[in-house]
Write a protein that holds these residues in place. Structure first.
Motif, PDB file in Angstrom:
ATOM      1  N   THR A 284       0.693  -1.274   0.027  1.00 38.56           N
ATOM      2  CA  THR A 284      -0.094   0.383  -0.265  1.00 38.56           C
ATOM      3  C   THR A 284       0.963   0.879   0.123  1.00 38.56           C
ATOM      4  OG1 THR A 284      -1.641  -1.469   1.178  1.00 38.56           O
ATOM      5  CG2 THR A 284      -1.659   0.840   0.960  1.00 38.56           C
ATOM      6  N   ILE A 285       2.194   1.036   0.956  1.00 38.75           N
ATOM      7  CA  ILE A 285       2.771   2.039   0.891  1.00 38.75           C
ATOM      8  C   ILE A 285       3.803   2.750  -1.154  1.00 38.75           C
ATOM      9  CG2 ILE A 285       4.754   3.031   2.137  1.00 38.75           C
ATOM     10  CD1 ILE A 285       3.213   1.281   4.876  1.00 38.75           C
ATOM     11  N   LEU A 286       4.034   1.111  -1.175  1.00 43.77           N
ATOM     12  CA  LEU A 286       5.203   1.404  -1.927  1.00 43.77           C
ATOM     13  C   LEU A 286       4.397   2.066  -3.482  1.00 43.77           C
ATOM     14  CD1 LEU A 286       7.249   0.522  -3.946  1.00 43.77           C
ATOM     15  CD2 LEU A 286       6.638  -1.928  -3.837  1.00 43.77           C
ATOM     16  N   GLY A 287       3.396   0.715  -3.079  1.00 44.72           N
ATOM     17  CA  GLY A 287       1.678   1.267  -4.422  1.00 44.72           C
ATOM     18  C   GLY A 287       0.852   1.285  -5.007  1.00 44.72           C
ATOM     19  N   GLY A 288       0.557   0.608  -4.218  1.00 46.49           N
ATOM     20  CA  GLY A 288      -1.077   0.392  -3.854  1.00 46.49           C
ATOM     21  C   GLY A 288      -2.522   1.243  -4.509  1.00 46.49           C
ATOM     22  N   GLY A 289      -1.988   2.275  -5.039  1.00 45.82           N
ATOM     23  CA  GLY A 289      -3.028   3.078  -6.050  1.00 45.82           C
ATOM     24  C   GLY A 289      -3.946   4.247  -5.539  1.00 45.82           C
ATOM     25  N   SER A 290      -3.232   4.727  -4.790  1.00 49.29           N
ATOM     26  CA  SER A 290      -3.241   6.029  -3.958  1.00 49.29           C
ATOM     27  C   SER A 290      -2.601   6.853  -4.133  1.00 49.29           C
ATOM     28  CB  SER A 290      -3.110   5.713  -2.186  1.00 49.29           C
ATOM     29  OG  SER A 290      -2.920   7.219  -1.675  1.00 49.29           O
ATOM     30  N   PHE A 291      -2.871   8.397  -4.316  1.00 49.39           N
ATOM     31  CA  PHE A 291      -1.924   9.285  -4.915  1.00 49.39           C
ATOM     32  C   PHE A 291      -0.483   9.711  -3.163  1.00 49.39           C
ATOM     33  CE2 PHE A 291      -4.857  10.443  -7.850  1.00 49.39           C
ATOM     34  CZ  PHE A 291      -3.485  11.272  -9.153  1.00 49.39           C
ATOM     35  N   GLU A 292      -0.569   8.768  -2.658  1.00 51.42           N
ATOM     36  CA  GLU A 292       0.064   8.272  -1.980  1.00 51.42           C
ATOM     37  C   GLU A 292       1.896   7.962  -1.437  1.00 51.42           C
ATOM     38  OE1 GLU A 292      -0.254  10.730   0.672  1.00 51.42           O
ATOM     39  OE2 GLU A 292      -1.362  12.244  -0.681  1.00 51.42           O
ATOM     40  N   SER A 293       1.140   6.965  -2.282  1.00 48.19           N
ATOM     41  CA  SER A 293       2.225   5.809  -2.421  1.00 48.19           C
ATOM     42  C   SER A 293       3.671   6.087  -3.028  1.00 48.19           C
ATOM     43  CB  SER A 293       1.601   4.802  -3.480  1.00 48.19           C
ATOM     44  OG  SER A 293       1.391   5.071  -4.808  1.00 48.19           O
ATOM     45  N   ARG A 294       4.513   5.531  -3.029  1.00 52.44           N
ATOM     46  CA  ARG A 294       5.864   6.034  -3.217  1.00 52.44           C
ATOM     47  C   ARG A 294       6.022   6.461  -4.615  1.00 52.44           C
ATOM     48  NH1 ARG A 294      10.604   5.009  -0.001  1.00 52.44           N
ATOM     49  NH2 ARG A 294       9.985   5.485   2.339  1.00 52.44           N
ATOM     50  N   LEU A 295       5.343   4.840  -5.687  1.00 53.03           N
ATOM     51  CA  LEU A 295       5.511   5.186  -6.561  1.00 53.03           C
ATOM     52  C   LEU A 295       4.961   5.923  -7.863  1.00 53.03           C
ATOM     53  CD1 LEU A 295       5.764   1.321  -7.698  1.00 53.03           C
ATOM     54  CD2 LEU A 295       7.859   2.757  -7.568  1.00 53.03           C
ATOM     55  N   MET A 296       3.999   6.297  -6.882  1.00 53.65           N
ATOM     56  CA  MET A 296       2.712   7.463  -7.432  1.00 53.65           C
ATOM     57  C   MET A 296       3.259   9.094  -7.711  1.00 53.65           C
ATOM     58  SD  MET A 296       0.084   7.372  -9.270  1.00 53.65           S
ATOM     59  CE  MET A 296      -1.467   6.612  -8.962  1.00 53.65           C
ATOM     60  N   LYS A 297       3.911   9.262  -6.007  1.00 50.70           N
ATOM     61  CA  LYS A 297       4.416  10.593  -5.612  1.00 50.70           C
ATOM     62  C   LYS A 297       6.254  10.348  -6.663  1.00 50.70           C
ATOM     63  CE  LYS A 297       3.337  11.032  -1.172  1.00 50.70           C
ATOM     64  NZ  LYS A 297       3.788  11.294   0.499  1.00 50.70           N
TER      65      LYS A 297
END
Length: 438
Positions: A284-297
């Motif tokens: 969830t933190i890495l790339g789970g889909g939210s704009f708060e994920s590391r990958l999205m940022k």
């Protein structure tokens, strides 16, 4: 009748939208030896029923790829004395809803019916499960539809990427090939192949059942024995586990498109091990889909390389993967891949923060009760719980298990499971500066 049934569906969803994740699940044992989980809800005269068979499209016989998919799609194309049109009219007259679906690991049957029509609806459903006609004209019609889907998928970069990734990951296992089959394999299927596919998959030794709604345990037990009692006792043996064939590197599949699609992944986390919940939160933190994920940022917000980038855990019956996907312009996809690998490496080496962990827990625990938004979704959830060997109180304890995960556990899982050098990227498009490796 149909409008009334639709109104009841809306009411059923409304009734449980505010539902807690706590659900009162009863285990029901039938005289005929079947087991089901039931959530009674008598405020609305309506029941949702899920019947799942473990094995799914992975049980296709050698040289018959696509047979189980075709069989599943043809179950409601006539049954007993009714042809396809007659079956459809009978279902509509009862305001009943039936659905038949198949995945790599599961064949599922869904039914929704009014209490006043329960007996007639389940008898109609029984005929589709026990006495499907598989008329040649229906088989030919559905074959043509599937062939059209296959040809369309051959022009879809996402499907092309998925097929190539699966081929590399799963080797000779059934997971490696498209459950739809190929144009040639589907075209060659006979009615005998479809009958064999049904016998291989739809058997009593692999049934999982969930029911939610206006029905008592005794009523459900009698219904299920009548509905499923005539199925064969055993089906085909289930396939073995996969020895993953993925290696780190890049595979480029040339395709004429202005944007490249990249699917990536490496070995994942076993669903029932102690590491699953820490891994679930970590993803969830890495790339789970939210704009708060590391990958999205890093990939979207800071660099504008994509509209979306995601990572996800894939827990199949015979293989576990940690995967992700991204789409980017041909001249920027190489940079996006490097950023993804850098973030994968950074979180593996340095872990996550307590603030990130707390935010992920809040998101996951807050979102979970929203899944229980109607009789149908609840029936789906409790059947999925059974087929994945979860305890009957899982819905009540799941959020507690999420909240119990510590920062040390999450970062330990990050160190042990996230392997940036093991990531295999399958890129479909015309990526600039990227060539296939290994």
């Amino acid at each position: 009748m149909t409008r009334f049934f639709s109104a009841l569906l809306i009411l059923a969803a409304t009734f449980t939208t505010a539902a807690r994740a706590e659900v009162d699940i009863q285990e029901v044992k039938t005289p005929g030896g079947l087991t089901a989980w039931l959530v009674e809800e008598h405020s609305i005269p309506f029941t949702a029923l899920e019947i799942w068979f473990k094995g799914g499209a992975s049980l296709d016989r050698p040289g018959k790829r696509g047979a189980i998919n075709l069989m599943t799609a043809t179950l409601e194309e006539g049954a007993g004395e009714m042809d396809a049109l007659g079956f459809s009219r009978a279902k509509e007259s009862l305001a009943a809803s039936f659905g038949y679906d198949v995945s790599a690991d599961t064949l599922s049957v869904s039914a929704k019916f009014l209490s006043e029509n329960r007996d007639e609806a389940t008898e109609l459903l029984r005929q589709s499960l026990i006495e499907p006609r598989f008329d040649q004209d229906a088989l030919d019609r559905v074959k043509a539809q599937i062939v059209s889907i296959i040809r369309s998928d051959e022009k879809d970069p996402n499907d092309i990427a998925g097929k190539e990734f699966n081929t590399q990951a799963f080797g000779e296992h059934p997971y490696a090939s498209d459950m739809n089959g190929t144009v040639d394999s589907v075209t060659a299927l006979t009615r005998e192949d479809i009958l064999n596919a049904k016998a291989d998959t739809m058997a009593r030794d692999r049934i999982y059942i969930g029911a939610v709604g206006d029905i008592t345990p005794d009523e459900l037990a009698a219904l299920l024995d009548k509905l499923l009692g005539d199925l064969p006792e055993t089906g085909a043996p289930l396939p073995g586990d996969v020895d993953l064939g993925l290696t780190g590197g890049v595979t480029v599949v040339p395709f004429d498109t202005p944007q490249s699609v990249a699917l990536f992944g490496h070995a994942g986390v076993e669903r029932h091990g102690d590491d699953f919940f820490p891994a679930y939160i970590l993803n969830t933190i890495l790339g789970g889909g939210s704009f708060e994920s590391r990958l999205m940022k890093e990939v979207r917000v800071k660099r504008g390389l994509t509209y979306g980038v995601y990572s996800f855990l894939v827990d199949r019956d015979h293989a576990d993967l940690w995967m992700g996907q991204v789409q980017s312009a041909n001249n920027r996809v190489g940079e996006a891949i490097e950023v993804i690998k850098d973030e994968w490496a950074d979180i593996a080496a340095n872990g996550v923060t307590q603030e990130e962990l707390d935010a992920a827990k809040k998101y996951l625990t807050g979102a979970y009760p929203l899944r229980f938004d109607g009789n149908g979704p609840i029936a789906n959830i409790i059947t999925g719980m059974q087929i994945t060997d979860m305890p009957i109180d899982y819905a009540d304890t799941r959020n507690d298990q999420v909240n119990a995960v510590t920062l040390e556990q999450v970062n330990d899982v990050a160190r042990r499971y996230l392997k940036p050098d093991d990531l295999r990227f399958v890129v479909v498009g015309q990526p600039e500066g990227l060539t296939s490796t290994n």
